[in-house]
Scaffold this motif. Structure first.
Motif, PDB file in Angstrom:
ATOM      1  N   VAL A 102       0.815  -1.221   0.000  1.00  0.00           N
ATOM      2  CA  VAL A 102       0.000   0.000   0.000  1.00  0.00           C
ATOM      3  C   VAL A 102       0.848   1.270   0.000  1.00  0.00           C
ATOM      4  CG1 VAL A 102      -1.975  -1.144   1.058  1.00  0.00           C
ATOM      5  CG2 VAL A 102      -0.334   0.024   2.507  1.00  0.00           C
ATOM      6  N   ALA A 103       2.124   1.152   0.297  1.00  0.00           N
ATOM      7  CA  ALA A 103       3.003   2.332   0.381  1.00  0.00           C
ATOM      8  C   ALA A 103       3.052   3.161  -0.901  1.00  0.00           C
ATOM      9  CB  ALA A 103       4.406   1.919   0.815  1.00  0.00           C
ATOM     10  N   PRO A 104       3.093   2.552  -2.107  1.00  0.00           N
ATOM     11  CA  PRO A 104       3.134   3.391  -3.312  1.00  0.00           C
ATOM     12  C   PRO A 104       1.914   4.300  -3.453  1.00  0.00           C
ATOM     13  CG  PRO A 104       3.837   1.165  -3.837  1.00  0.00           C
ATOM     14  CD  PRO A 104       3.294   1.131  -2.429  1.00  0.00           C
ATOM     15  N   GLN A 105       0.741   3.810  -3.085  1.00  0.00           N
ATOM     16  CA  GLN A 105      -0.457   4.648  -3.165  1.00  0.00           C
ATOM     17  C   GLN A 105      -0.381   5.789  -2.156  1.00  0.00           C
ATOM     18  OE1 GLN A 105      -4.248   2.964  -1.901  1.00  0.00           O
ATOM     19  NE2 GLN A 105      -5.230   4.065  -3.581  1.00  0.00           N
ATOM     20  N   ILE A 106       0.067   5.491  -0.953  1.00  0.00           N
ATOM     21  CA  ILE A 106       0.197   6.536   0.069  1.00  0.00           C
ATOM     22  C   ILE A 106       1.209   7.585  -0.385  1.00  0.00           C
ATOM     23  CG2 ILE A 106       0.920   7.006   2.448  1.00  0.00           C
ATOM     24  CD1 ILE A 106      -1.817   5.627   2.265  1.00  0.00           C
ATOM     25  N   GLU A 107       2.319   7.147  -0.940  1.00  0.00           N
ATOM     26  CA  GLU A 107       3.341   8.094  -1.416  1.00  0.00           C
ATOM     27  C   GLU A 107       2.801   8.962  -2.549  1.00  0.00           C
ATOM     28  OE1 GLU A 107       6.561  10.390  -1.629  1.00  0.00           O
ATOM     29  OE2 GLU A 107       6.084   8.957  -0.027  1.00  0.00           O
TER      30      GLU A 107
END
Length: 131
Positions: free
Chosen positions: A59-64
């Motif tokens: 999920v980190a790429p979406q948050i970034e």
């Protein structure tokens, strides 16, 4: 599942998600809301994520991307909750991701399978609808 309880819990999830999107908390804070394993499906593929580090990495790429777009908050434009049985429900929502000045930069629709287990409510499946 009780729809009022699901709505309240999902509101707490959205607040935690917004804090991550603004960079106020780390993505690992979302582990309190995601099932393990977490299944994500998008136009880009199907991603079964097991274990906290893989879920965070998934999920980190979406948050970034939200942070880079200047994300400030989410407005829920429409939602429905459909109980499936005593331990699961579907939450389908359309959201407006907005910057602090109120401009919208994304309008995703997603369906979440919310399950109720020993750790409480968790998102077990996140299905992002096609544009």
């Amino acid at each position: 599942m009780d729809t009022d309880d699901v709505e309240r819990w999902f509101g707490e999830y959205l607040a935690a998600y917004a804090a991550c999107g603004r960079g106020e908390t780390g993505t690992e804070a979302l582990l309190a809301y995601y099932g393990d394993p977490l299944l994500i499906t998008t136009d880009g593929g199907y991603f079964p994520l097991a274990g906290g580090p893989r879920i965070v990495a998934g999920v980190a790429p979406q948050i970034e991307a939200m942070r880079q777009a200047g994300y400030h908050h989410t407005e829920v434009l429409d939602f429905t909750i459909t109980p499936i049985n005593a331990k699961s429900a579907l939450y389908r929502g359309t959201f407006s991701w907005q910057r602090a000045d109120g401009t919208e930069f994304n309008r995703p629709t997603a369906t979440y399978l919310i399950t109720d287990g020993p750790a409480g409510h968790r998102i077990s499946v996140l299905a992002v609808h096609a544009d």
